[in-house]
Each structure stands twice: as C-alpha cells, then as structure tokens.
Motif scaffolding. Structure first.
Motif, short mmCIF file in Angstrom:
data_model
loop_
_atom_site.label_atom_id
_atom_site.label_comp_id
_atom_site.label_asym_id
_atom_site.label_seq_id
_atom_site.Cartn_x
_atom_site.Cartn_y
_atom_site.Cartn_z
N PHE A 140 -1.27 26.55 -17.34
CA PHE A 140 -0.43 25.39 -17.09
C PHE A 140 -0.36 24.46 -18.28
O PHE A 140 0.70 23.89 -18.57
CB PHE A 140 -0.93 24.64 -15.85
N VAL A 141 -1.46 24.30 -19.01
CA VAL A 141 -1.44 23.46 -20.21
C VAL A 141 -0.56 24.08 -21.28
O VAL A 141 0.22 23.37 -21.95
CB VAL A 141 -2.87 23.23 -20.72
N ILE A 142 -0.67 25.38 -21.46
CA ILE A 142 0.18 26.07 -22.45
C ILE A 142 1.65 25.92 -22.08
O ILE A 142 2.51 25.70 -22.94
CB ILE A 142 -0.23 27.55 -22.56
N THR A 143 1.96 26.05 -20.79
CA THR A 143 3.34 25.88 -20.35
C THR A 143 3.83 24.47 -20.63
O THR A 143 4.97 24.26 -21.08
CB THR A 143 3.45 26.17 -18.84
N PHE A 144 2.98 23.48 -20.34
CA PHE A 144 3.32 22.09 -20.64
C PHE A 144 3.66 21.90 -22.12
O PHE A 144 4.67 21.28 -22.48
CB PHE A 144 2.15 21.19 -20.24
N LEU A 145 2.84 22.47 -22.99
CA LEU A 145 3.07 22.34 -24.42
C LEU A 145 4.33 23.09 -24.86
O LEU A 145 5.11 22.59 -25.67
CB LEU A 145 1.85 22.87 -25.20
N ALA A 146 4.52 24.28 -24.30
CA ALA A 146 5.68 25.09 -24.68
C ALA A 146 6.99 24.40 -24.32
O ALA A 146 7.96 24.40 -25.10
CB ALA A 146 5.60 26.46 -24.00
N ILE A 147 7.03 23.81 -23.13
CA ILE A 147 8.25 23.11 -22.71
C ILE A 147 8.55 21.93 -23.63
O ILE A 147 9.70 21.69 -24.02
CB ILE A 147 8.14 22.67 -21.24
N ASN A 148 7.51 21.19 -23.99
CA ASN A 148 7.72 20.04 -24.87
C ASN A 148 8.08 20.47 -26.29
O ASN A 148 8.79 19.74 -27.00
CB ASN A 148 6.48 19.15 -24.86
N LEU A 149 7.59 21.64 -26.71
CA LEU A 149 7.98 22.16 -28.02
C LEU A 149 9.46 22.48 -28.08
O LEU A 149 10.05 22.54 -29.17
CB LEU A 149 7.16 23.41 -28.36
N VAL A 150 10.08 22.68 -26.94
CA VAL A 150 11.53 22.89 -26.87
C VAL A 150 12.25 21.58 -26.61
O VAL A 150 13.23 21.24 -27.28
CB VAL A 150 11.87 23.92 -25.77
N ALA A 151 11.76 20.82 -25.62
CA ALA A 151 12.47 19.62 -25.17
C ALA A 151 12.46 18.51 -26.22
O ALA A 151 13.47 17.83 -26.42
CB ALA A 151 11.86 19.11 -23.87
N ILE A 152 11.32 18.31 -26.91
CA ILE A 152 11.24 17.22 -27.88
C ILE A 152 12.17 17.45 -29.08
O ILE A 152 12.92 16.54 -29.45
CB ILE A 152 9.78 17.01 -28.33
#
Length: 500
Positions: free
Chosen positions: A50-62
């Motif tokens: 879940f933490v990796i998913t959180f980071l991955a989404i922000n690496l796209v969204a930001i």
C-alpha cells in the motif's frame, strides 16, 4: 477542449485519493504478521504494497499537476467537466486495483480492475470465489473503497469541479432527472464539506454501536473493530461488501444496526440533514422518502406473507423477507439467506426493486424513487387530461411544480436505462450460453443499478468468477454507466459533444 485542464482535474482527484492507501497500510501493521524486511524495517508485505502504491500514484499525479498548473485556475467547459467525471470513474478504479495486482490476489489484471470498480461504484460484485480469504488489510481496502465511492469521491468531485468552474458546471454525476437544469453554486464547496462531515459522523456512530455489540458477544477488540468496519462500510455505502455477501451469521442486534445503515445509505442527502437536526416532520414530508418507506413496508409484508404460504417457518420469513426486500430496495446486496427455493413471485418483486433502487441524492443506484414518482404523476396527469381535455395539469411533487424539462429528462432517462438493460441482457446471453435469459436479465439489472443482487444463478453469492472475461467487461461497463447516471457517460459517445 483543452486537455491540460482535463489532466489537471483528473490529477487533482488522484492526489487526495492516494492518501486513502495509508489506511489499509496501518491495518496491515496492526493485524498482519511482520514478515518482510526492507532496508532493516520489518513490516507486513501488504503494508509495503500500500505504501508503494501511494508513492507510485503520487509519482504520476504530482508531475501531471506541475505540468498543468497553469490550467488549474481556468474554468472547465461543460464538455470537459463530463469528460473529467467519466475519466475519474475509470482512472480511480485503476489506481485502486494496484494493491490487488501487486498482492497477487486476482489471477488476472482485469479481475482486479473489475473488483475495484465494483467497490467504487458500490455494486458489490467480486471476481473472487471466496473474497473472505483475503488478508485483513485488503478486506478493509475493498470495504473502504465503497465508502469512498459512495461519499468521498462524489463529494470531492463536487468540490473540485465547483472550484475549477467557479460554480458554472452542471453536476453530471448527481441526480440528472431533477438537477439537469441546475448549476453548481459558489457554496458547493461548503456543501461538499458538509456532506463529508455528515456521512463520516453517521458512519462512526454506526461503527461504535456495532463494535459495542460485537464486544458484548465476546469478540476481541481488534477483531470487533475490523468486523464492525467491514460491515458498516458495506451497509451504509449500499455497496454490499463485508467479508462476503452473506451476513446470516450475525445476531439480531447486529442485523438491526445494519438495516438502519442500509436505509440511511439509500436516503437522500437533504432528508439526512433534516434527520440530523431532529426535524422528523420535515423528513417525512419529503414525497420521495415517504414513497420509499411506504413501499418498503408494503413489499416487505407481501414477501413475508408469500414465504409463509410457501411453507417457510414464520420466524425465518419475518427475518429473511424484510431483509431481502431492504437489500434489494437499497441496492445493497447483502443476504441473510439463499433465494434459490423462494417463490417466483418473490424473486420477481425483488428484481423489480433492484431496478428501482434508492432515493435521489443517495449512494444507492437504480432508477431512483424520485423518477418513479414522476412517472406515476405523469400517468395521473394523463388520466386527468383524458377526463378534462382543457384542464391545466402540471406535474407536481409535493408543493413543487416540475418544469417540462425535468419531466422529459426523467422519461428520457428511464427509457435509456431500459434500453441499456435490454442491450446488457442480450449481450450477456450471447457471451454466456449457459445462462438462462432470466439470469442474464437479472445480472444486467444488478450491474446497471449498482446493486450486486442478482437471481436465477447469475453470480452466485455475488461472485463473477464463473463468467468469461468478455462478460466481466460487459458487467464492468454497465456498472460504470449506472454510476455515471447514464447520460454523463453516453455524452462521451455522442458526436455532437465533440464539435466546437
């Protein structure tokens, strides 16, 4: 159309949504064995997922947000707004499915996506034969997605679109039959915040009561909290995801709490506000809610009577009959019994209720009781005109006289809904020769109405595991159409929408 504005809005949905992944990460730390060491930190594997998913989404969204920051303060056009809403209901499930994919929960990526979109659209179907076998963090994630889909994402979408359009965009994902001619107001941001606080307050109040009941029954505190969260999220969101679709192992007190949660989840926002303030008289004066409650009582009594005539024990009929009626009428899908041997007339009645759904402005799906009320008023007006050809007979709901545009929108929506149901039925029948026509019709209705409650052998126990991937894609498309109130989705395929 400016794609930068669309990308900015979709990215604006992804960034706050990503923080939801931290909740099941905490659940994994509390409930699951710490069996994975990364850089000297021993944590459960799902916590890292879940933490990796959180980071991955922000690496796209930001980066998307930074690249489109100049478009953030520009107004979205209506067409861009419709596209944002439609894409949001496709992109967010893709993000939500990542923990299922990374955790190897589903055998295929499409299965994980279907489960995610079924949760976010509060439909309640699953592609797993036994969803209860998932780890606690993944079970809570699936349950939390229902709450986010029913409440959080809708409120967030309202607030975001109000900000980007400065109050100028029509609220497409809301009740289109009544609000098609209305526009978002500058105060919509406040309304969205009020919506979140109201639903959060009701959710935690119901959770506290249910946890207290579980503790009184002898459950450990950790287990009581987890089970309470799974059941309350599934009932109040009208999503129907607990551990699985059956809640027959719960006691009478627990079922009573869930029944209240289901009714409140299918009740319109304005009525909930009146109930919160203690103004029961104002709530009961609402024509739609009155029709909804009266219909619930009458149909429940009829179902109980039919089950007793068929030979069911009165105690079982009194428990299972009203619950099945409530589950269908709230588009929830939770079951206390299997309906395989129930009388045909009862199954038919439940199928009609699935089609109708809950109240407008609620998390429930279906046609909505308000549209049914409008159609009944149209019939009443037509009879009056036949008797008195020169009479002026407006369609009136309570003290409100509906405009011709609102009436025609309700009729057009109902007709389109029926056409999509027929198309879905025919497509499922073609793709699944083993399904009976009634099973295909039931499955299409349950998907389009975001109910997850089907009959005649379609998705037994709420599981789509036996369907082909093509059929799962059809079910997914119907769920998406139903959550978008049909018109907001169909506009994307209407050529005139893209002409400048």
């Amino acid at each position: 159309m400016t794609l930068a504005r669309v990308a900015s809005a979709v990215g604006g949905m992804l960034r706050p949504f990503s923080f939801a992944f931290l909740v099941p990460a905490l659940v994994a730390i509390v409930y699951e064995p710490h069996d994975l060491n990364v850089a000297g930190i021993q944590l459960p594997e799902n916590a890292y997922t879940f933490v990796i998913t959180f980071l991955a989404i922000n690496l796209v969204a930001i980066p998307v947000g930074l690249a489109t920051r100049n478009a953030e303060e520009e107004d979205l056009t209506d067409r861009e707004g419709y596209l944002v809403v439609a894409l949001g209901w496709l992109v967010l499930p893709a993000a939500a499915s990542l923990p299922f994919i990374l955790g190897n929960v589903h055998p295929h990526v499409l299965d994980a996506y279907v489960d995610a979109i079924a949760a976010l659209t509060t439909t309640g179907f699953s592609t797993l034969p036994d969803p209860a076998a998932m780890d606690p963090s993944l079970l809570l994630w699936r349950a939390l997605l229902q709450w986010l889909g029913a409440i959080g994402i809708v409120a967030l979408g309202m607030a975001l679109l109000a900000k980007l359009t400065h109050g100028g965009l029509k609220p497409a994902p809301l009740d289109a039959s009544v609000q098609a001619s209305k526009r978002l107001r500058p105060k919509m941001m406040d309304t969205a915040r009020s919506l979140l606080w109201l639903y959060a307050g009701v959710t935690f109040a119901l959770l506290a009561i249910l946890v207290a009941i579980f503790l009184g029954e002898g459950q450990e505190p950790k287990q009581a909290f987890l089970e309470g969260a799974l059941h309350v999220f599934g009932a109040f969101s009208t999503g129907g995801f607990a551990r699985n679709a059956f809640v027959d192992d719960l006691g009478a007190a627990s079922l009573a709490v869930l029944a209240v949660a289901m009714v409140l989840g299918a009740t319109g926002y304005n009525v909930l506000v009146a109930l919160r303030s203690g103004n029961w008289r104002a709530a009961l004066r609402d024509p739609e809610w009155r029709l909804y409650l009266v219909g619930l009582v009458i149909v429940s009594a009829g179902v109980v009577f039919a089950l007793i005539l068929r030979g069911m024990e009165p105690a079982d009929a009194v428990r299972d009959g009203p619950w099945a009626t409530l589950s269908a009428m709230t588009s929830n899908g939770l079951r206390t019994a299997s309906y395989g041997n129930w009388p045909t007339v009862v199954i038919f009645a439940l199928g009609v209720l699935v089609f109708v759904g809950g109240c407008s402005g609620s998390a429930a799906g279906g046609l909505k009781a308000f549209r049914i009320l409008i159609l009944l008023k149209i019939v009443q007006r037509q009879l009056r005109i036949l008797l008195h050809p020169r009479a002026v007979a407006p369609v009136r709901i309570g003290r409100t006289v509906l405009t011709d545009a609102a009436v025609s929108t309700a009729v057009a929506f109902t007709f389109t809904f029926v056409l999509l149901w027929i198309a879905g039925t025919l497509t499922l029948s073609l793709l699944e020769p083993g399904l009976s026509p009634m099973a295909a019709a039931s499955g299409a209705a349950a998907s389009l109405a975001n109910a997850g409650l089907s009959f005649h052998g379609f998705a037994p126990g709420g599981s789509l595991a036996e369907l082909s991937y093509a059929s799962k894609a059809v079910v997914m498309a119907l769920m998406w159409l139903g959550r978008l109130e049909v018109f907001a989705a169909l506009l994307l395929f209407y050529p005139a929408s893209w002409r400048s």
